[in-house]
Design an enzyme around this catalytic site. Structure first.
Site, short mmCIF file in Angstrom:
data_model
loop_
_atom_site.label_atom_id
_atom_site.label_comp_id
_atom_site.label_asym_id
_atom_site.label_seq_id
_atom_site.Cartn_x
_atom_site.Cartn_y
_atom_site.Cartn_z
N HIS A 114 13.03 -4.43 -18.32
CA HIS A 114 12.59 -3.20 -17.65
C HIS A 114 13.75 -2.66 -16.83
O HIS A 114 13.82 -2.78 -15.61
CB HIS A 114 11.39 -3.51 -16.75
N ALA B 110 0.82 -1.21 0.00
CA ALA B 110 0.00 0.00 0.00
C ALA B 110 0.85 1.26 0.00
O ALA B 110 0.40 2.32 0.44
CB ALA B 110 -0.94 -0.01 1.21
N GLY B 111 2.07 1.13 -0.49
CA GLY B 111 2.94 2.30 -0.61
C GLY B 111 2.47 3.20 -1.74
O GLY B 111 1.34 3.10 -2.22
N ASN B 112 3.37 4.06 -2.22
CA ASN B 112 2.99 5.05 -3.22
C ASN B 112 2.42 4.42 -4.49
O ASN B 112 1.38 4.87 -4.99
CB ASN B 112 4.20 5.92 -3.59
N SER C 188 6.86 -5.48 -8.60
CA SER C 188 8.06 -5.47 -7.76
C SER C 188 9.33 -5.58 -8.60
O SER C 188 9.37 -6.29 -9.62
CB SER C 188 8.00 -6.64 -6.77
N ARG D 19 16.45 -0.54 -3.82
CA ARG D 19 17.87 -0.75 -3.57
C ARG D 19 18.42 0.41 -2.74
O ARG D 19 18.20 1.58 -3.05
CB ARG D 19 18.63 -0.86 -4.89
#
Length: 311
Positions: free
Chosen positions: A175, A8-10, A119, A82
């Site tokens: 990516h 539920a982060g940004n 992710s 990272r």
């Protein structure tokens, strides 16, 4: 239609907000490991219903996967960025453990769901999810190419000084800053090749800006971007839930396509209710084929760091 978003982060919260506001799903479940965090984000989004005019049910919970049961699409944004001094192998090791546990927990309660992986490192986490879950390859989709292509079209729009929605273009390959391949040769403005409006030098700059698009934002913001990634996830989820049959570059498992095997990497796909319904074989020229092979080698090398996770 029910969508679960883990993390539920940004990015995860922006994705939930976009899906709710655009009325893509009837129910959204946000999950986070931090106590009360997903609940707070869900409540905040819910409190925009009367001003924005949507009725999507948005709930949050702390690590309770029972409440994700019977989701049609599940989105995994979990993991850590990272940090200074952290090696690539350390990042992969930490995030792989998180993603594998999350994916297995989701599958237990939503065995027919389509998985969207956000992710990082995204291609490697998509590959890990496919190898760990043992579900059909069409049900596991890495989001990266969707975002990279939106950035590509934005930079083309800026260079052309024309509306972004009149521009078509796609990015394939891994990516990553050095692995993505903006296909400038095939980009167009209302059906006309952009090469008729931009010089080779200008197109090279557009491609270079696209490839460092994420790093540019990190440098400006001091953290990873979230509006464009969240919107890109919602765009992909919309194509799935509403069976839109859109051609979207996504990281998917290849079995001989584009000369590659046993790898998840970005290629153009038809996305609909069954997830990946077709991998589109666009005719790359020799230079593009060489770039794609090099990109695949880099992604495959990163996948090698999963050996302790996959056994």
């Amino acid at each position: 239609m029910k969508v679960t978003i883990v993390g539920a982060g940004n990015v995860g919260a922006t994705c939930a907000d976009a899906i709710a506001y655009r009325r893509i799903a009837s129910e959204i479940v946000l999950v986070d490991i931090r106590e009360g965090f997903a609940e707070g984000k869900a409540l905040d989004i819910t409190q925009t219903q009367t001003t924005l005019g949507f009725n999507t049910k948005v709930t949050g919970n702390t690590n309770d996967y029972v409440k994700t049961a019977n989701s049609d699409v599940v989105v995994i944004t979990s993991g850590i960025p990272r940090k200074p001094g952290m090696t690539r192998e350390e990042l992969i090791g930490i995030n792989a453990g998180i993603v594998k546990l999350v994916a297995e927990s989701l599958l237990q309660h939503s065995p027919y769901a389509i998985f969207v992986i956000v992710s990082n490192p995204m291609d490697t986490m998509t590959y890990l999810t496919f190898k760990s879950l043992g579900i059909p390859k069409n049900k596991i989709i890495g989001m990266g190419g969707t975002l990279d292509s939106s950035r590509f079209k934005t930079y083309l729009s800026l260079a052309l000084d024309k509306p972004a929605n009149d521009i078509q273009g796609m990015v394939i390959g891994g990516h990553g800053d050095t692995t993505m391949i903006p296909l400038t040769r095939l980009a167009s403005y209302n059906g006309v090749p952009v090469s008729q409006f931009l010089s080779a030098v200008e197109l090279e700059k557009v491609a270079a800006d696209t490839m460092v698009g994420g790093a540019t934002l990190t440098g400006l913001l001091g953290t990873s971007a979230w509006y464009a990634p969240g919107a890109s996830v919602s765009y992909l989820v919309d194509a799935i839930l509403n069976d839109q049959k859109k051609m979207i570059p996504c990281s998917v498992y290849l079995e001989g396509q584009y000369g590659q095997d046993d790898i998840c990497i970005g290629v153009p796909c038809i996305i609909g209710k069954n997830g990946v319904e077709e991998i589109v074989d666009i005719k790359l020229n020799e230079e593009e084929k060489a770039k794609f092979a090099k990109s695949a080698d880099a992604v495959r090398a990163m996948n090698g760091d999963l050996k302790t996770i996959l056994g």
